[in-house]
Design an enzyme around this catalytic site. Structure first.
Site, short mmCIF file in Angstrom:
data_model
loop_
_atom_site.label_atom_id
_atom_site.label_comp_id
_atom_site.label_asym_id
_atom_site.label_seq_id
_atom_site.Cartn_x
_atom_site.Cartn_y
_atom_site.Cartn_z
N PHE A 10 0.82 -1.21 0.00
CA PHE A 10 0.00 0.00 0.00
C PHE A 10 0.86 1.26 0.00
O PHE A 10 1.86 1.35 0.71
CB PHE A 10 -0.88 0.06 1.26
CG PHE A 10 -1.99 -0.94 1.30
CD1 PHE A 10 -3.22 -0.65 0.75
CD2 PHE A 10 -1.81 -2.17 1.92
CE1 PHE A 10 -4.27 -1.57 0.80
CE2 PHE A 10 -2.84 -3.10 1.98
CZ PHE A 10 -4.07 -2.80 1.42
N ASP A 11 0.42 2.25 -0.77
CA ASP A 11 0.88 3.61 -0.58
C ASP A 11 0.28 4.11 0.75
O ASP A 11 -0.62 3.47 1.31
CB ASP A 11 0.40 4.46 -1.76
CG ASP A 11 0.69 5.92 -1.57
OD1 ASP A 11 1.84 6.27 -1.26
OD2 ASP A 11 -0.25 6.73 -1.73
N LEU A 12 0.75 5.25 1.23
CA LEU A 12 0.26 5.76 2.52
C LEU A 12 -0.70 6.94 2.34
O LEU A 12 -1.92 6.78 2.39
CB LEU A 12 1.45 6.14 3.41
CG LEU A 12 1.12 6.69 4.81
CD1 LEU A 12 0.25 5.72 5.60
CD2 LEU A 12 2.42 7.01 5.55
#
Length: 238
Positions: A10-12
């Protein structure tokens, strides 16, 4: 050993966590502090996701000799105020908890400094759900010549997961391009900061509108992978 599940990276910001003004307010505060003009809100929003130093130079037109000061002032604001302004997007916590309960490995790959990314996730009480949290160098000083980008950060997450097979989830073009550079598919999330059409043009395999939709899509992808792996014997023959 046959990999029966496909980990999720995941990106944040814009994917797991809504900065809710913490990033844009921090950038605006830092620019004002050094006497520079503040871009409009649309341009400030476009700075969420890309590497901060690049966004400051290319979008906010920060002179190179002021870059380190602006980054320092921004980080001071973000740690003191910005993190508390952030919130997890609706349904995301439940998705992460469900993945953890199912034994599905998940990781974070963000261009936010790695230590700060961990602090944000700790603030929201979800850091323990991730196999690894990967970000840019903690020292963003321009004089260091740091070039670590999304491609390299995703690659680090893959090494930590001990796999070459994963799916990326993100909200900006650099998430998609970084995934593709590592041979991964990327699912785009519609609740982030990408302008209309950016994710599609970058090559996202799908765009989801809700966290529940994301969980359903990843569940289908896992089922397809498991079915494919069920026909592979230990010696690699089908």
């Amino acid at each position: 050993m046959t990999q029966t599940t496909v980990p999720v990276i995941f990106d944040l910001d814009g994917t797991l966590v809504d900065p809710a003004g913490g990033i844009t307010d921090g950038i605006a505060s830092a620019l004002r502090a050094v006497g520079l003009p503040v871009p409009g809100q649309d341009l400030l929003h476009s700075m969420i996701g890309p590497k901060l130093s690049d966004a400051l130079l290319n979008v906010a037109q920060v002179p190179a000799d002021l870059l380190d000061d602006v980054i320092r002032l921004y980080r001071e604001y973000y740690v003191a105020t910005g993190i508390a302004q952030s919130r997890i997007y609706p349904g995301v916590r439940e998705v992460l908890e469900a993945f953890a309960a199912a034994g599905l490995p998940v990781a974070v790959a963000t261009q936010k400094p790695q230590r700060l990314a961990r602090t944000v996730l700790e603030h929201h009480g979800v850091d323990g759900l991730f196999h690894g949290i990967h970000g840019s160098a903690d020292d963003e000083s321009a004089v260091q010549g740091i070039t670590l980008g999304k491609t390299e950060i995703i690659a680090a997450a893959l090494r930590d997961l001990d796999t070459q097979h994963a799916v990326m989830v993100g909200d900006r073009a650099q998430d998609v391009s970084g995934a593709i550079a590592n041979g991964l598919d990327c699912i785009g999330v519609a609740w982030g900061f990408a302008p209309d059409g950016e994710l599609e043009e970058a090559g996202a395999v799908a765009i989801v509108e809700t966290a529940e939709g994301l969980a359903e899509l990843i569940g289908r992808m896992q089922a397809v992978h498991a079915a494919a792996m069920s026909g592979v014997t230990n010696d690699g023959n089908v």
